[in-house]
Design a protein around this motif. Structure first.
Motif, PDB file in Angstrom:
ATOM      1  N   VAL A  99     128.423  23.052  54.974  1.00  0.00           N
ATOM      2  CA  VAL A  99     128.004  23.981  56.036  1.00  0.00           C
ATOM      3  C   VAL A  99     127.521  25.249  55.342  1.00  0.00           C
ATOM      4  CG1 VAL A  99     128.689  25.168  58.146  1.00  0.00           C
ATOM      5  CG2 VAL A  99     129.772  22.978  57.533  1.00  0.00           C
ATOM      6  N   THR A 100     126.210  25.374  55.219  1.00  0.00           N
ATOM      7  CA  THR A 100     125.601  26.402  54.373  1.00  0.00           C
ATOM      8  C   THR A 100     125.246  27.655  55.161  1.00  0.00           C
ATOM      9  OG1 THR A 100     124.694  24.687  52.931  1.00  0.00           O
ATOM     10  CG2 THR A 100     123.696  26.869  52.794  1.00  0.00           C
ATOM     11  N   ARG A 101     125.571  28.801  54.591  1.00  0.00           N
ATOM     12  CA  ARG A 101     125.250  30.091  55.198  1.00  0.00           C
ATOM     13  C   ARG A 101     124.649  31.031  54.154  1.00  0.00           C
ATOM     14  NH1 ARG A 101     125.753  27.327  58.866  1.00  0.00           N
ATOM     15  NH2 ARG A 101     127.013  27.545  60.767  1.00  0.00           N
ATOM     16  N   ASP A 102     123.735  31.877  54.588  1.00  0.00           N
ATOM     17  CA  ASP A 102     123.036  32.843  53.738  1.00  0.00           C
ATOM     18  C   ASP A 102     123.632  34.236  53.958  1.00  0.00           C
ATOM     19  OD1 ASP A 102     121.247  34.430  52.330  1.00  0.00           O
ATOM     20  OD2 ASP A 102     119.552  34.055  53.681  1.00  0.00           O
ATOM     21  N   ASP A 103     124.241  34.807  52.904  1.00  0.00           N
ATOM     22  CA  ASP A 103     124.792  36.158  53.072  1.00  0.00           C
ATOM     23  C   ASP A 103     123.773  37.244  52.727  1.00  0.00           C
ATOM     24  OD1 ASP A 103     124.806  36.648  50.241  1.00  0.00           O
ATOM     25  OD2 ASP A 103     126.781  35.756  50.051  1.00  0.00           O
ATOM     26  N   LYS A 104     122.572  36.835  52.233  1.00  0.00           N
ATOM     27  CA  LYS A 104     121.457  37.739  51.937  1.00  0.00           C
ATOM     28  C   LYS A 104     121.792  38.794  50.878  1.00  0.00           C
ATOM     29  CE  LYS A 104     119.770  37.146  56.655  1.00  0.00           C
ATOM     30  NZ  LYS A 104     119.393  37.801  57.938  1.00  0.00           N
ATOM     31  N   GLY A 105     122.921  38.627  50.204  1.00  0.00           N
ATOM     32  CA  GLY A 105     123.323  39.628  49.228  1.00  0.00           C
ATOM     33  C   GLY A 105     123.769  40.914  49.865  1.00  0.00           C
ATOM     34  N   GLY A 156     129.101  47.771  43.518  1.00  0.00           N
ATOM     35  CA  GLY A 156     130.470  47.519  43.099  1.00  0.00           C
ATOM     36  C   GLY A 156     130.527  46.721  41.809  1.00  0.00           C
ATOM     37  N   TYR A 157     129.557  45.847  41.603  1.00  0.00           N
ATOM     38  CA  TYR A 157     129.496  45.054  40.379  1.00  0.00           C
ATOM     39  C   TYR A 157     129.264  45.957  39.171  1.00  0.00           C
ATOM     40  CZ  TYR A 157     127.731  41.731  36.916  1.00  0.00           C
ATOM     41  OH  TYR A 157     127.524  40.999  35.775  1.00  0.00           O
ATOM     42  N   GLY A 158     128.266  46.836  39.272  1.00  0.00           N
ATOM     43  CA  GLY A 158     127.978  47.741  38.165  1.00  0.00           C
ATOM     44  C   GLY A 158     129.107  48.716  37.906  1.00  0.00           C
ATOM     45  N   GLU A 159     129.715  49.213  38.978  1.00  0.00           N
ATOM     46  CA  GLU A 159     130.828  50.156  38.838  1.00  0.00           C
ATOM     47  C   GLU A 159     132.014  49.498  38.142  1.00  0.00           C
ATOM     48  OE1 GLU A 159     132.953  53.726  39.189  1.00  0.00           O
ATOM     49  OE2 GLU A 159     130.823  53.313  39.516  1.00  0.00           O
ATOM     50  N   GLY A 160     132.359  48.294  38.574  1.00  0.00           N
ATOM     51  CA  GLY A 160     133.478  47.593  37.955  1.00  0.00           C
ATOM     52  C   GLY A 160     133.201  47.266  36.499  1.00  0.00           C
ATOM     53  N   GLY A 161     131.969  46.827  36.197  1.00  0.00           N
ATOM     54  CA  GLY A 161     131.610  46.523  34.824  1.00  0.00           C
ATOM     55  C   GLY A 161     131.668  47.743  33.933  1.00  0.00           C
ATOM     56  N   ASN A 204     127.784  37.647  44.772  1.00  0.00           N
ATOM     57  CA  ASN A 204     127.825  39.093  44.537  1.00  0.00           C
ATOM     58  C   ASN A 204     129.233  39.626  44.743  1.00  0.00           C
ATOM     59  OD1 ASN A 204     125.096  38.320  45.987  1.00  0.00           O
ATOM     60  ND2 ASN A 204     124.635  40.024  44.625  1.00  0.00           N
ATOM     61  N   THR A 205     129.691  40.431  43.810  1.00  0.00           N
ATOM     62  CA  THR A 205     131.040  40.984  43.890  1.00  0.00           C
ATOM     63  C   THR A 205     131.228  41.839  45.136  1.00  0.00           C
ATOM     64  OG1 THR A 205     131.366  40.934  41.501  1.00  0.00           O
ATOM     65  CG2 THR A 205     132.685  42.519  42.747  1.00  0.00           C
ATOM     66  N   GLY A 206     130.292  42.724  45.401  1.00  0.00           N
ATOM     67  CA  GLY A 206     130.424  43.610  46.555  1.00  0.00           C
ATOM     68  C   GLY A 206     130.466  42.861  47.871  1.00  0.00           C
ATOM     69  N   VAL A 207     129.684  41.791  47.971  1.00  0.00           N
ATOM     70  CA  VAL A 207     129.668  40.973  49.188  1.00  0.00           C
ATOM     71  C   VAL A 207     131.005  40.254  49.337  1.00  0.00           C
ATOM     72  CG1 VAL A 207     128.475  39.125  50.422  1.00  0.00           C
ATOM     73  CG2 VAL A 207     127.182  40.680  48.965  1.00  0.00           C
ATOM     74  N   GLY A 249     127.585  39.133  54.666  1.00  0.00           N
ATOM     75  CA  GLY A 249     128.553  38.234  54.053  1.00  0.00           C
ATOM     76  C   GLY A 249     129.824  38.129  54.872  1.00  0.00           C
ATOM     77  N   ARG A 250     130.267  39.235  55.416  1.00  0.00           N
ATOM     78  CA  ARG A 250     131.467  39.208  56.252  1.00  0.00           C
ATOM     79  C   ARG A 250     131.207  38.461  57.557  1.00  0.00           C
ATOM     80  NH1 ARG A 250     136.326  41.963  56.550  1.00  0.00           N
ATOM     81  NH2 ARG A 250     137.241  41.923  58.634  1.00  0.00           N
ATOM     82  N   ARG A 251     130.051  38.668  58.153  1.00  0.00           N
ATOM     83  CA  ARG A 251     129.720  37.952  59.393  1.00  0.00           C
ATOM     84  C   ARG A 251     129.712  36.445  59.156  1.00  0.00           C
ATOM     85  NH1 ARG A 251     126.396  42.534  60.499  1.00  0.00           N
ATOM     86  NH2 ARG A 251     124.654  41.672  59.286  1.00  0.00           N
ATOM     87  N   GLN A 252     129.165  36.021  58.030  1.00  0.00           N
ATOM     88  CA  GLN A 252     129.122  34.597  57.739  1.00  0.00           C
ATOM     89  C   GLN A 252     130.511  34.046  57.434  1.00  0.00           C
ATOM     90  OE1 GLN A 252     126.635  32.956  58.514  1.00  0.00           O
ATOM     91  NE2 GLN A 252     125.105  34.580  58.661  1.00  0.00           N
TER      92      GLN A 252
END
Length: 398
Positions: free
Chosen positions: A71-77, A176-181, A103-106, A82-85
């Protein structure tokens, strides 16, 4: 026939009908990743890996005749999407379990949907350290099949320092990805009594970083470490060439995206990155997987081998778990089985022998990652000894 026997016969008939109906119902696997937007390159790669795994499982009968349905869903990054899906998959579609997030933030915006509703989530791609740190592992329903950023950052800092570099410039995006890295890199540099001589922050979609690279060189930087996505790393590689910065370029796994040579051309030559899998024809299972994946993809581009392979392994591992639970897909039972895997799963990335425990929901340890390098448009092993040892299985350290 007595009334009691009539009722008993009717009950058995009803039970048999319910059992047959259940057996014919598919196991529904939620899948959510970016299939549009700026992150679609690795989202589509993950989808191809998931589809191939489901196809192979169904060809041999699924789970005791029950087919898998993706069951595939697109979170669009996008974190909100992402939360809605996530809510759709868990609350409306009521899938049996979910594999998802690139994506980490998603992922971070969606985790509580899975945790609060006791729904098992396996993250095949997102690497932000916080993804598996938000909840204590013994209570968490979130597992991960990718190498978290704390492993990658420590690995990269060690590689840089081993080569004698001490003056590092860090380029990190504002997500969030860049910040965490960035925080991970700063932490591991500090452990070696070092700190970045220059730090640049930028938004996704940046088109030029030449001035920032020139400033890094003026600050005395000997090496650049970029923590962002493929398209932005391509911009950074081009900027490094334009500014005639002679020091090497390092990055996490996102530096391996097919975007890099397509957009930056020869500017990416020699750039080094973390990898969990590198194309290796000497490994029969890996080579066979690549052939099947390319056949399944057809004309669709494969932006990230890592995203495809880790997602493929995630689906197959979960099928192994479903057999271990005898078809019980309640989150508590799946969690217990993942934390106590009875038989190793020989994956294409590695062999997963007790990849998780009640105290650890990350499948990778430091010894399981490689240093890759762009050479003539292909990812190769940077260290010759790694290429020789690639056929040997690296198992997770306890």
């Amino acid at each position: 026939m007595t009334m009691g026997r009539v009722l008993l016969a009717a009950w058995f008939a009803s039970f048999a009908a319910m059992a047959n109906a259940q057996a014919s119902q598919p196991l529904r696997v939620g899948f959510v990743c970016p299939l549009s937007g700026g992150s679609q390159e690795f989202g589509h790669s993950a989808r191809l890996g998931a589809e191939l795994a489901v196809k192979e499982i169904n060809e041999v009968g699924g789970y005791l005749g029950r087919q898998l349905e993706l069951v595939t869903r697109d979170d669009k990054g996008d974190p909100d999407e992402g939360r809605r899906q996530a809510e759709d998959l868990v609350l409306k579609q009521k899938v049996d379990f979910t594999v998802g997030y690139c994506n980490t933030g998603v992922a971070l915006k969606s985790l509580d949907v899975f945790q609060d509703h006791k729904h098992l989530l396996v993250v095949p791609v997102a690497t932000g350290s916080a993804v598996t740190a938000k909840y204590p592992a013994d209570k968490s329903f979130v597992f991960r099949m990718s190498a978290r950023d704390t492993l990658q950052a420590a690995f990269l800092v060690d590689e840089i320092v081993k080569r004698g570099y001490t003056r590092v410039a860090v380029f990190a995006d504002a997500t969030g990805y860049g910040e965490g890295g960035l925080k991970d890199v700063e932490k591991f540099l500090a452990e070696k009594q070092l700190k970045p001589v220059y730090t640049a922050r930028f938004d996704l979609g940046v088109r030029r970083l030449t001035e920032q690279v020139q400033q890094a060189r003026a600050a005395g930087a000997e090496v650049i470490l970029g923590y962002t996505l493929g398209a932005e790393l391509a911009v950074l590689a081009e900027a490094r060439a334009q500014a005639r910065f002679e020091g090497p370029l390092y990055g996490p796994w996102t530096l391996s995206f097919r975007t890099l040579p397509e957009r930056a051309g020869p500017a990416v030559e020699g750039a080094m990155m973390v990898q969990t899998i590198i194309q290796d024809l000497a490994n029969e299972r890996r080579a066979s997987f690549l052939v099947r994946l390319k056949r399944h993809a057809g004309t669709q581009p494969l932006g990230s081998l890592m995203a495809a392979a880790q997602t493929y392994d995630a689906v197959h591992l979960m099928m192994r778990v479903v057999f271990q639970t005898r078809g019980n897909t309640s989150a508590d039972v799946l969690k217990q089985a993942l934390e106590n895997l009875e038989r190793p799963y020989p994956g294409v990335v590695t062999s997963y022998d007790r990849p998780f425990s009640a105290a650890d929901h990350d499948a990778f340890s430091r010894n399981m990652i490689w240093l890759g390098v762009w050479r003539k448009g292909e990812i190769q092993f940077y260290h010759a000894d790694d290429a020789k040892r690639a056929s040997f299985i690296r198992r997770k350290e306890s």
